[in-house]
Design a protein around this motif. Structure first.
Motif, PDB file in Angstrom:
ATOM      1  N   UNK A  29      43.028  12.810  38.277  1.00 59.55           N
ATOM      2  CA  UNK A  29      43.970  13.794  37.512  1.00 59.55           C
ATOM      3  C   UNK A  29      43.209  14.697  36.570  1.00 59.55           C
ATOM      4  N   UNK A  30      42.315  14.153  35.853  1.00 57.35           N
ATOM      5  CA  UNK A  30      41.798  14.866  34.979  1.00 57.35           C
ATOM      6  C   UNK A  30      40.914  15.880  35.573  1.00 57.35           C
ATOM      7  N   UNK A  31      40.135  15.588  36.556  1.00 60.66           N
ATOM      8  CA  UNK A  31      39.324  16.620  37.389  1.00 60.66           C
ATOM      9  C   UNK A  31      40.376  17.566  38.100  1.00 60.66           C
ATOM     10  N   UNK A  32      41.471  17.320  38.414  1.00 63.54           N
ATOM     11  CA  UNK A  32      42.130  18.303  38.888  1.00 63.54           C
ATOM     12  C   UNK A  32      42.560  19.380  37.733  1.00 63.54           C
ATOM     13  N   UNK A  33      43.050  19.067  36.673  1.00 69.41           N
ATOM     14  CA  UNK A  33      43.483  19.874  35.770  1.00 69.41           C
ATOM     15  C   UNK A  33      42.482  20.766  35.108  1.00 69.41           C
ATOM     16  N   UNK A  34      41.337  20.039  34.842  1.00 73.15           N
ATOM     17  CA  UNK A  34      40.171  20.713  34.318  1.00 73.15           C
ATOM     18  C   UNK A  34      39.252  21.542  35.205  1.00 73.15           C
ATOM     19  N   UNK A  35      39.242  21.481  36.307  1.00 74.30           N
ATOM     20  CA  UNK A  35      38.231  21.798  37.222  1.00 74.30           C
ATOM     21  C   UNK A  35      38.745  22.780  38.527  1.00 74.30           C
ATOM     22  N   UNK A  36      39.701  21.942  39.182  1.00 76.26           N
ATOM     23  CA  UNK A  36      40.313  22.465  40.547  1.00 76.26           C
ATOM     24  C   UNK A  36      41.258  23.575  40.213  1.00 76.26           C
ATOM     25  N   UNK A  37      42.272  23.359  39.492  1.00 75.59           N
ATOM     26  CA  UNK A  37      43.292  24.373  39.162  1.00 75.59           C
ATOM     27  C   UNK A  37      42.768  25.622  38.438  1.00 75.59           C
ATOM     28  N   UNK A  38      42.242  25.637  37.461  1.00 71.88           N
ATOM     29  CA  UNK A  38      41.397  26.699  36.882  1.00 71.88           C
ATOM     30  C   UNK A  38      40.827  27.530  38.085  1.00 71.88           C
ATOM     31  N   UNK A  39      40.165  26.921  38.867  1.00 72.05           N
ATOM     32  CA  UNK A  39      39.109  27.602  39.814  1.00 72.05           C
ATOM     33  C   UNK A  39      40.152  28.445  40.639  1.00 72.05           C
ATOM     34  N   UNK A  40      41.301  27.503  41.234  1.00 75.00           N
ATOM     35  CA  UNK A  40      42.288  28.243  42.025  1.00 75.00           C
ATOM     36  C   UNK A  40      42.984  29.376  41.581  1.00 75.00           C
ATOM     37  N   UNK A  41      43.366  29.292  40.254  1.00 76.62           N
ATOM     38  CA  UNK A  41      44.069  30.429  39.705  1.00 76.62           C
ATOM     39  C   UNK A  41      42.990  31.631  39.531  1.00 76.62           C
ATOM     40  N   UNK A  42      41.749  31.498  39.303  1.00 72.23           N
ATOM     41  CA  UNK A  42      40.842  32.572  39.173  1.00 72.23           C
ATOM     42  C   UNK A  42      40.614  33.140  40.604  1.00 72.23           C
ATOM     43  N   UNK A  43      40.544  32.481  41.499  1.00 68.05           N
ATOM     44  CA  UNK A  43      40.603  32.921  42.934  1.00 68.05           C
ATOM     45  C   UNK A  43      41.876  33.697  43.242  1.00 68.05           C
ATOM     46  N   UNK A  44      42.906  33.495  42.788  1.00 67.83           N
ATOM     47  CA  UNK A  44      44.246  34.072  43.029  1.00 67.83           C
ATOM     48  C   UNK A  44      44.193  35.423  42.471  1.00 67.83           C
ATOM     49  N   UNK A  45      43.737  35.509  41.332  1.00 64.91           N
ATOM     50  CA  UNK A  45      43.607  36.638  40.401  1.00 64.91           C
ATOM     51  C   UNK A  45      42.635  37.361  40.853  1.00 64.91           C
ATOM     52  N   UNK A  46      41.240  37.175  41.297  1.00 63.22           N
ATOM     53  CA  UNK A  46      40.470  37.947  42.066  1.00 63.22           C
ATOM     54  C   UNK A  46      41.014  38.486  43.356  1.00 63.22           C
ATOM     55  N   UNK A  47      41.686  37.618  44.074  1.00 60.95           N
ATOM     56  CA  UNK A  47      42.165  38.322  45.309  1.00 60.95           C
ATOM     57  C   UNK A  47      43.197  39.448  45.079  1.00 60.95           C
ATOM     58  N   UNK A  48      44.025  39.217  44.066  1.00 64.60           N
ATOM     59  CA  UNK A  48      45.020  40.496  43.705  1.00 64.60           C
ATOM     60  C   UNK A  48      44.275  41.557  43.195  1.00 64.60           C
ATOM     61  N   UNK A  49      43.221  41.262  42.517  1.00 62.26           N
ATOM     62  CA  UNK A  49      42.384  42.496  42.012  1.00 62.26           C
ATOM     63  C   UNK A  49      41.774  43.274  43.122  1.00 62.26           C
ATOM     64  N   UNK A  50      41.385  42.657  44.082  1.00 59.51           N
ATOM     65  CA  UNK A  50      40.656  43.151  45.504  1.00 59.51           C
ATOM     66  C   UNK A  50      41.813  43.823  46.427  1.00 59.51           C
ATOM     67  N   UNK A  51      43.274  43.238  46.481  1.00 57.91           N
ATOM     68  CA  UNK A  51      43.944  44.015  47.342  1.00 57.91           C
ATOM     69  C   UNK A  51      44.627  45.268  46.328  1.00 57.91           C
ATOM     70  N   UNK A  52      44.453  45.306  45.208  1.00 62.01           N
ATOM     71  CA  UNK A  52      45.023  46.465  44.435  1.00 62.01           C
ATOM     72  C   UNK A  52      43.871  47.578  44.178  1.00 62.01           C
ATOM     73  N   UNK A  53      42.717  47.506  44.735  1.00 65.36           N
ATOM     74  CA  UNK A  53      41.890  48.528  44.592  1.00 65.36           C
ATOM     75  C   UNK A  53      42.382  49.847  45.214  1.00 65.36           C
TER      76      UNK A  53
END
Length: 108
Positions: A29-53
């Motif tokens: 649970x700690x690994x999920x909230x400290x590592x996995x979840x923020x990495x997924x959020x950053x990947x989604x933000x990057x995908x939105x940025x690329x789509x909005x070029x």
């Protein structure tokens, strides 16, 4: 005649087995909230940025090149003008950051 230590430890029961998994569950649970979840959020933000070029955006590539988007292609590529008359084809995924975003023109 002799009691082995293995038989003596087996008397813990099912409650002891679940209690031994609690630390493992907490670590996951700690690994999920400290590592996995923020990495997924950053990947989604990057995908939105690329789509909005769009044309006119000033971007930085993963290689550190700064240029202006001159053409957005449909096959996952972007044409970036690095200097006057110098255009390169770049994959959308290698765009690291958008420095200056152009506003869409109002169709009037």
């Amino acid at each position: 005649m002799f009691a082995t230590p293995a038989y003596a430890q087996a008397a813990g029961g099912a409650g002891g087995a679940f209690a031994s998994f609690i630390p493992l569950i907490l670590i996951f649970a700690i690994m999920y909230f400290l590592l996995i979840r923020p990495q997924q959020k950053k990947a989604k933000q990057h995908q939105k940025m690329i789509e909005a070029l769009r044309r006119g955006d000033q971007v930085v590539t993963a290689g550190g090149l700064i240029g202006k988007v001159s053409k957005v292609k449909e096959d996952g590529e972007v044409e970036v003008e690095l200097a006057e008359g110098v255009k390169v084809r770049v994959l959308r995924g290698t765009i690291a950051q958008v420095l200056n975003k152009t506003e869409p023109t109002a169709a009037g």
